[in-house]
Design a protein around this motif. Structure first.
Motif, PDB file in Angstrom:
ATOM      1  N   GLU A 207       0.834  -1.203   0.000  1.00  0.00           N
ATOM      2  CA  GLU A 207       0.000   0.000   0.000  1.00  0.00           C
ATOM      3  C   GLU A 207       0.866   1.250   0.000  1.00  0.00           C
ATOM      4  O   GLU A 207       1.809   1.363   0.790  1.00  0.00           O
ATOM      5  N   LEU A 208       0.552   2.193  -0.894  1.00  0.00           N
ATOM      6  CA  LEU A 208       1.283   3.449  -0.973  1.00  0.00           C
ATOM      7  C   LEU A 208       0.637   4.475  -0.048  1.00  0.00           C
ATOM      8  O   LEU A 208      -0.565   4.723  -0.117  1.00  0.00           O
ATOM      9  N   LEU A 209       1.451   5.088   0.813  1.00  0.00           N
ATOM     10  CA  LEU A 209       0.974   6.121   1.716  1.00  0.00           C
ATOM     11  C   LEU A 209       1.849   7.357   1.530  1.00  0.00           C
ATOM     12  O   LEU A 209       3.018   7.369   1.926  1.00  0.00           O
ATOM     13  N   ASP A 210       1.294   8.385   0.905  1.00  0.00           N
ATOM     14  CA  ASP A 210       2.011   9.637   0.666  1.00  0.00           C
ATOM     15  C   ASP A 210       1.714  10.590   1.824  1.00  0.00           C
ATOM     16  O   ASP A 210       0.576  11.008   2.018  1.00  0.00           O
ATOM     17  N   SER A 211       2.748  10.940   2.573  1.00  0.00           N
ATOM     18  CA  SER A 211       2.567  11.769   3.765  1.00  0.00           C
ATOM     19  C   SER A 211       2.932  13.232   3.526  1.00  0.00           C
ATOM     20  O   SER A 211       3.094  13.988   4.478  1.00  0.00           O
ATOM     21  N   SER A 212       3.058  13.623   2.257  1.00  0.00           N
ATOM     22  CA  SER A 212       3.475  14.997   1.940  1.00  0.00           C
ATOM     23  C   SER A 212       2.607  16.035   2.622  1.00  0.00           C
ATOM     24  O   SER A 212       3.104  17.053   3.121  1.00  0.00           O
ATOM     25  N   ASP A 213       1.302  15.806   2.637  1.00  0.00           N
ATOM     26  CA  ASP A 213       0.361  16.775   3.196  1.00  0.00           C
ATOM     27  C   ASP A 213      -0.217  16.328   4.532  1.00  0.00           C
ATOM     28  O   ASP A 213      -1.241  16.855   4.984  1.00  0.00           O
ATOM     29  N   LEU A 214       0.442  15.355   5.159  1.00  0.00           N
ATOM     30  CA  LEU A 214      -0.059  14.820   6.424  1.00  0.00           C
ATOM     31  C   LEU A 214       0.874  15.192   7.567  1.00  0.00           C
ATOM     32  O   LEU A 214       2.096  15.212   7.408  1.00  0.00           O
ATOM     33  N   SER A 215       0.296  15.454   8.716  1.00  0.00           N
ATOM     34  CA  SER A 215       1.102  15.659   9.915  1.00  0.00           C
ATOM     35  C   SER A 215       1.579  14.301  10.419  1.00  0.00           C
ATOM     36  O   SER A 215       1.135  13.250   9.938  1.00  0.00           O
ATOM     37  N   GLU A 216       2.459  14.323  11.404  1.00  0.00           N
ATOM     38  CA  GLU A 216       2.938  13.072  11.998  1.00  0.00           C
ATOM     39  C   GLU A 216       1.777  12.275  12.576  1.00  0.00           C
ATOM     40  O   GLU A 216       1.685  11.060  12.401  1.00  0.00           O
ATOM     41  N   GLU A 217       0.880  12.973  13.260  1.00  0.00           N
ATOM     42  CA  GLU A 217      -0.284  12.336  13.863  1.00  0.00           C
ATOM     43  C   GLU A 217      -1.189  11.723  12.801  1.00  0.00           C
ATOM     44  O   GLU A 217      -1.675  10.592  12.946  1.00  0.00           O
ATOM     45  N   GLU A 218      -1.410  12.459  11.722  1.00  0.00           N
ATOM     46  CA  GLU A 218      -2.282  11.968  10.647  1.00  0.00           C
ATOM     47  C   GLU A 218      -1.660  10.767   9.937  1.00  0.00           C
ATOM     48  O   GLU A 218      -2.366   9.832   9.545  1.00  0.00           O
ATOM     49  N   THR A 219      -0.351  10.797   9.778  1.00  0.00           N
ATOM     50  CA  THR A 219       0.339   9.667   9.141  1.00  0.00           C
ATOM     51  C   THR A 219       0.236   8.425  10.014  1.00  0.00           C
ATOM     52  O   THR A 219      -0.012   7.317   9.528  1.00  0.00           O
ATOM     53  N   LEU A 220       0.423   8.612  11.313  1.00  0.00           N
ATOM     54  CA  LEU A 220       0.289   7.501  12.254  1.00  0.00           C
ATOM     55  C   LEU A 220      -1.117   6.920  12.202  1.00  0.00           C
ATOM     56  O   LEU A 220      -1.289   5.694  12.161  1.00  0.00           O
ATOM     57  N   GLU A 221      -2.109   7.772  12.185  1.00  0.00           N
ATOM     58  CA  GLU A 221      -3.495   7.314  12.109  1.00  0.00           C
ATOM     59  C   GLU A 221      -3.740   6.529  10.833  1.00  0.00           C
ATOM     60  O   GLU A 221      -4.456   5.510  10.842  1.00  0.00           O
ATOM     61  N   ALA A 222      -3.139   6.980   9.731  1.00  0.00           N
ATOM     62  CA  ALA A 222      -3.318   6.302   8.447  1.00  0.00           C
ATOM     63  C   ALA A 222      -2.701   4.904   8.471  1.00  0.00           C
ATOM     64  O   ALA A 222      -3.288   3.944   7.958  1.00  0.00           O
ATOM     65  N   VAL A 223      -1.521   4.783   9.084  1.00  0.00           N
ATOM     66  CA  VAL A 223      -0.871   3.477   9.177  1.00  0.00           C
ATOM     67  C   VAL A 223      -1.703   2.519  10.021  1.00  0.00           C
ATOM     68  O   VAL A 223      -1.939   1.364   9.632  1.00  0.00           O
ATOM     69  N   VAL A 224      -2.165   2.986  11.177  1.00  0.00           N
ATOM     70  CA  VAL A 224      -2.987   2.146  12.055  1.00  0.00           C
ATOM     71  C   VAL A 224      -4.262   1.725  11.333  1.00  0.00           C
ATOM     72  O   VAL A 224      -4.712   0.568  11.443  1.00  0.00           O
ATOM     73  N   ALA A 225      -4.856   2.644  10.567  1.00  0.00           N
ATOM     74  CA  ALA A 225      -6.075   2.330   9.823  1.00  0.00           C
ATOM     75  C   ALA A 225      -5.820   1.255   8.779  1.00  0.00           C
ATOM     76  O   ALA A 225      -6.642   0.353   8.582  1.00  0.00           O
ATOM     77  N   ILE A 226      -4.672   1.338   8.097  1.00  0.00           N
ATOM     78  CA  ILE A 226      -4.325   0.323   7.095  1.00  0.00           C
ATOM     79  C   ILE A 226      -4.161  -1.039   7.754  1.00  0.00           C
ATOM     80  O   ILE A 226      -4.662  -2.054   7.265  1.00  0.00           O
ATOM     81  N   VAL A 227      -3.475  -1.068   8.894  1.00  0.00           N
ATOM     82  CA  VAL A 227      -3.279  -2.329   9.617  1.00  0.00           C
ATOM     83  C   VAL A 227      -4.630  -2.923  10.005  1.00  0.00           C
ATOM     84  O   VAL A 227      -4.883  -4.119   9.803  1.00  0.00           O
ATOM     85  N   GLY A 228      -5.516  -2.090  10.533  1.00  0.00           N
ATOM     86  CA  GLY A 228      -6.830  -2.566  10.937  1.00  0.00           C
ATOM     87  C   GLY A 228      -7.641  -3.090   9.767  1.00  0.00           C
ATOM     88  O   GLY A 228      -8.283  -4.143   9.863  1.00  0.00           O
ATOM     89  N   ARG A 229      -7.583  -2.372   8.663  1.00  0.00           N
ATOM     90  CA  ARG A 229      -8.363  -2.783   7.485  1.00  0.00           C
ATOM     91  C   ARG A 229      -7.847  -4.089   6.894  1.00  0.00           C
ATOM     92  O   ARG A 229      -8.639  -4.981   6.568  1.00  0.00           O
ATOM     93  N   VAL A 230      -6.528  -4.219   6.783  1.00  0.00           N
ATOM     94  CA  VAL A 230      -5.947  -5.442   6.217  1.00  0.00           C
ATOM     95  C   VAL A 230      -6.221  -6.633   7.127  1.00  0.00           C
ATOM     96  O   VAL A 230      -6.589  -7.722   6.665  1.00  0.00           O
ATOM     97  N   PHE A 231      -6.060  -6.421   8.436  1.00  0.00           N
ATOM     98  CA  PHE A 231      -6.295  -7.515   9.381  1.00  0.00           C
ATOM     99  C   PHE A 231      -7.744  -7.961   9.344  1.00  0.00           C
ATOM    100  O   PHE A 231      -8.051  -9.164   9.334  1.00  0.00           O
ATOM    101  N   LYS A 232      -8.667  -7.005   9.297  1.00  0.00           N
ATOM    102  CA  LYS A 232     -10.077  -7.320   9.264  1.00  0.00           C
ATOM    103  C   LYS A 232     -10.446  -8.088   7.997  1.00  0.00           C
ATOM    104  O   LYS A 232     -11.213  -9.053   8.033  1.00  0.00           O
ATOM    105  N   ALA A 233      -9.881  -7.659   6.865  1.00  0.00           N
ATOM    106  CA  ALA A 233     -10.186  -8.319   5.580  1.00  0.00           C
ATOM    107  C   ALA A 233      -9.692  -9.775   5.579  1.00  0.00           C
ATOM    108  O   ALA A 233     -10.347 -10.659   5.036  1.00  0.00           O
ATOM    109  N   ARG A 234      -8.543 -10.000   6.228  1.00  0.00           N
ATOM    110  CA  ARG A 234      -7.981 -11.337   6.245  1.00  0.00           C
ATOM    111  C   ARG A 234      -8.698 -12.274   7.206  1.00  0.00           C
ATOM    112  O   ARG A 234      -8.596 -13.498   7.095  1.00  0.00           O
ATOM    113  N   HIS A 235      -9.411 -11.695   8.160  1.00  0.00           N
ATOM    114  CA  HIS A 235     -10.075 -12.512   9.165  1.00  0.00           C
ATOM    115  C   HIS A 235     -11.598 -12.369   9.112  1.00  0.00           C
ATOM    116  O   HIS A 235     -12.303 -12.667  10.075  1.00  0.00           O
TER     117      HIS A 235
END
Length: 236
Positions: A207-235
């Motif tokens: 998954e490509l995550l471009d953080s150019s326009d994201l704050s550190e907090e927003e980038t962290l939230e995006a990563v956690v969201a990706i992990v949650g979505r992928v884990f949920k899809a697999r289970h």
């Protein structure tokens, strides 16, 4: 962060031994984001770049010729390198000495790409990295591992694979803030590292995550969201 979203995801993946791989170019913020993600998710954390930096620092201390691939590979095979993969306080030790604070010097930064490009060095470091990842996986704790080639070489079968990037201008600004180096440092690292890895185009399943326009907090939230979505899809 420590919001409801991250707490929910951390509870969902608890005991699953999830392997989360984050790649990206210099200045993308992957070390910070990977460490913060590991802390939020309750996993281990592996900064593979710190391992190459540690070897580079040690080679300089030992007077090893950085233009001698055989000597560097031998050093990589024999170095007593210990990585403490705790996200809140990651440390790298050589011969029992904590060298973590010494690894971001301008000298090490300017030389690490040369050392990490040596095939024999990469072979030794990748073997060590895979052992750390396997141990975290088998423990059920899981791990967030970051670097240049985690998603493609070190852990291509990782449960979650992310390419974290940002525009060159943004990466230059971030790198200057971290190290106080010139604006050409990012371009130089990109050029050197691109001889070994393709860290600009995500491989299949990454998954490509471009953080150019994201704050550190927003980038962290995006990563956690990706992990949650992928884990949920697999289970599901």
């Amino acid at each position: 962060m420590s919001g409801d979203g991250s707490q929910y995801v951390s509870q969902q993946i608890l005991g699953a031994g999830l392997v989360i791989a984050i790649d990206g170019p210099s200045g993308a913020g992957k070390s910070t984001i990977a460490r913060l993600s590991a802390a939020e998710l309750g996993t281990r954390f592996l900064d593979t770049g710190a391992m190459y930096r540690a070897l580079t620092w040690y080679a300089l201390q030992q007077g090893t010729d950085l233009n001698d691939p055989a000597a560097l590979a031998m050093l990589a095979a024999s170095i007593s390198l210990q990585v403490e993969d705790v996200p809140h306080a990651p440390r790298v030790l050589i011969n029992g000495r904590d060298v973590t604070a010494l690894l971001r010097s301008e000298q090490v930064t300017s030389m690490v790409s040369r050392v990490s490009a040596v095939p024999g060095v990469r072979e030794q470091m990748i073997a060590r990295q895979r052992q750390l990842i396997k141990a975290a996986q088998e423990s059920g704790r899981g791990i967030v591992a970051e670097g240049r080639d985690i998603t493609t070489v070190v852990a291509p079968d990782a449960d979650v694979k992310i390419l974290l990037t940002a525009s060159e201008q943004v990466r230059q600004q971030r790198r200057q803030g971290q190290l106080g180096v010139g604006t050409d440092a990012v371009s130089a690292r990109d050029l050197a590292d691109s001889q070994v890895n393709n860290f600009t185009t995500p491989a299949p399943g990454v998954e490509l995550l471009d953080s150019s326009d994201l704050s550190e907090e927003e980038t962290l939230e995006a990563v956690v969201a990706i992990v949650g979505r992928v884990f949920k899809a697999r289970h599901a």
